[in-house]
Design an enzyme around this catalytic site. Structure first.
Site, PDB file in Angstrom:
ATOM      1  N   GLY A  41     148.378 -81.439  22.564  1.00 49.52           N
ATOM      2  CA  GLY A  41     147.052 -81.807  23.043  1.00 49.52           C
ATOM      3  C   GLY A  41     146.219 -80.631  23.509  1.00 49.52           C
ATOM      4  CB  ALA A 184     140.190 -76.311  38.070  1.00 43.96           C
ATOM      5  CG  ASP A 311     142.573 -85.565  30.838  1.00 51.04           C
ATOM      6  OD1 ASP A 311     143.169 -85.678  31.923  1.00 51.04           O
ATOM      7  OD2 ASP A 311     142.357 -84.466  30.290  1.00 51.04           O
ATOM      8  CG  HIS A 445     162.443 -62.737  56.529  1.00 52.07           C
ATOM      9  ND1 HIS A 445     161.084 -62.667  56.773  1.00 52.07           N
ATOM     10  CD2 HIS A 445     162.936 -61.490  56.743  1.00 52.07           C
ATOM     11  CE1 HIS A 445     160.783 -61.429  57.149  1.00 52.07           C
ATOM     12  NE2 HIS A 445     161.892 -60.689  57.132  1.00 52.07           N
TER      13      HIS A 445
END
Length: 466
Positions: A41, A184, A311, A445
């Site tokens: 697509g 966007a 969509d 970390h």
């Protein structure tokens, strides 16, 4: 003769359609996909994927520009536009072939052509090559996607006024560019072309850029875009385009005043409209509202046995939303138990500009409008050791909690790699984690993800490093 009888036929092979087809096949349904152009697509061929390839080239080019700050020396910095575009197209082609392989692997039959409803349980396929065929199916899923919206008088022409397609395969690098629309798509192209050296102006009709994002993120983004040299005009409209031989003069109206701006090219990024034409909908009970097919919470249309996803079925216009709908839709058809309708507030949104933007859930303003008493946490990139080490100290993480229940209502981020980080908050919303769950989670970390922890702590007055 090819088999023409199926349990389910999906019209459209984009991220909604092909994912739905694979899941249907996994569930034992005899499945076919009808695709008129490219498997994968718009997203894979002309959207999400190739634009990320372009933006990666721009990101590396940006790094070259300040190599000295990393103790490196780079001479004769430059780029070959044709090779940048070729790489992007190659990435898209590779993935499109990958989709074809996945469908074949899952024994999904693919018909090349355009499909239209032709009576109860029937789909007529006008073949791209060869003979037309009519397919029989108990269930038909429409996943036909959408295309760029055209504004009267501001239509794209493929030469001077581009849609996203032309912007993705530019034959020349414009020295100046006008981007109409700061969602966007518009902002990603503005970011790419600015990184490659173009003078970029963005026009947005609403009062801020990236208008669907949290107001704090929009404001931060605008400052960063302007710092990079992108001119942002908000509460502004392009009233007309006058084309020259190799440039365009735009008439822009803002604050009751009019100005003219001449640029090499214009990109129109003013939204999309669903591909609802030529699907035979007029002969059915399928309803269309503002160029999008109306569905219920299970993706069912008004016509029994006909569904719509992605969509073409309305916002949010995101590939991952389409894929999720596709899976949910076919699982419902197959009788899978324990399903839940999609909650749009759990769908993340990402914009791959420089700096990146990502979010999930409610903005602070939306949370207050819904009656929540909120606790808001913020943490800046400048307080994070990994961000400073990366040379990426500009950014922010913002979290919004319900003050009474501790529910994470929304998370909003801007800065390096936040499109990857956001998934942590998406999972937190999905599993209904509270502020205590997040506070007690151990973050590694040194990582950028530590800022996610600190933002949560900040909402409750417990931030350690700021």
């Amino acid at each position: 003769m090819a088999d023409t009888s199926f349990d389910i036929v999906i019209v459209g092979g984009g991220p909604g359609g092909y994912v739905a087809a694979i899941r249907a096949a996994q569930l034992g349904l005899k499945t076919a996909v009808v695709e008129r152009e490219h498997l994968g697509g718009i997203c894979l061929n002309w959207g999400c994927i190739p634009t990320k390839a372009l933006l990666r080239s721009a990101e590396i080019y940006d790094y070259f520009g300040h190599a000295e700050s990393f103790g490196l020396s780079v001479e004769k910095i430059g780029f070959d536009l044709a090779k940048v575009v070729k790489r992007s197209r190659g990435v898209a082609s590779q993935l499109s072939k990958g989709v074809a392989h996945l469908l074949k692997k899952n024994k999904v039959t693919v018909f090349d052509g355009a499909g239209s409803l032709a009576g109860k349980g029937k789909l007529a396929v006008k073949a791209t090559k060869g003979d037309d065929v009519t397919l029989d199916a108990k269930h038909i899923v429409l996943a036909t996607g959408a295309r760029a919206r055209q504004l009267p008088g501001l239509e794209t022409d493929g030469k001077l006024v581009w849609s996203y397609k032309e912007a993705m395969v530019p034959d020349v690098m414009p020295k100046s560019l006008l981007v109409v629309g700061s969602g966007a798509i518009g902002i990603e192209f503005a970011s790419f072309f600015r990184s490659m050296g173009a003078e970029v102006t963005v026009v947005e009709v609403l009062d801020r850029v990236l208008p669907v994002e949290d107001a704090d993120i929009s404001a931060f983004a605008k400052k960063q875009f302007e710092k990079r040299g992108i001119k942002c005009l908000t509460k502004a409209q392009v009233k007309g385009l006058k084309k020259g031989k190799d440039n365009v003069t735009a008439t822009i109206e803002a604050g009751g005043k009019s100005q003219e701006l001449t640029v090499d090219r214009v990109i129109m990024a003013v939204g999309i409209v669903g591909n609802v034409e030529n699907l035979g909908l007029d002969r059915t009970a399928v309803k269309v509202d503002r160029a999008h097919i109306v569905i219920d919470e299970w993706c069912r249309t008004g016509e029994p046995g006909v569904y719509a996803i992605g969509d073409v079925a309305g916002p949010p216009w995101l590939a991952h939303k389409a894929s999720h709908e596709g899976v949910m839709c076919v699982e419902r058809i197959a009788g899978v138990k324990g399903l839940h309708p999609m909650d749009v507030t759990k769908i993340p949104g990402c914009t791959y500009c420089n700096p990146q933007v990502a979010s999930v859930g409610l903005t602070e303003a939306a949370a207050k409008e819904k009656g929540h008493k909120v606790k808001v946490g913020r943490f800046p990139f400048i307080g994070n050791g990994k961000a400073i080490a990366l040379g990426e100290p500009e950014g922010m993480v913002k979290t919004v909690f319900d003050a009474e229940t501790g529910e994470l209502l929304g998370a909003h981020m801007i800065g390096a790699e936040v499109t990857e980080l956001i998934q942590g908050y998406v999972i937190a919303r999905q599993v209904e984690a509270t502020e205590l769950d997040l506070m007690h989670t151990i973050f590694p970390h040194p990582t950028l993800s530590e800022m996610m922890h600190e933002s949560v702590l900040d909402a409750y007055g417990r931030a350690i490093h700021f």
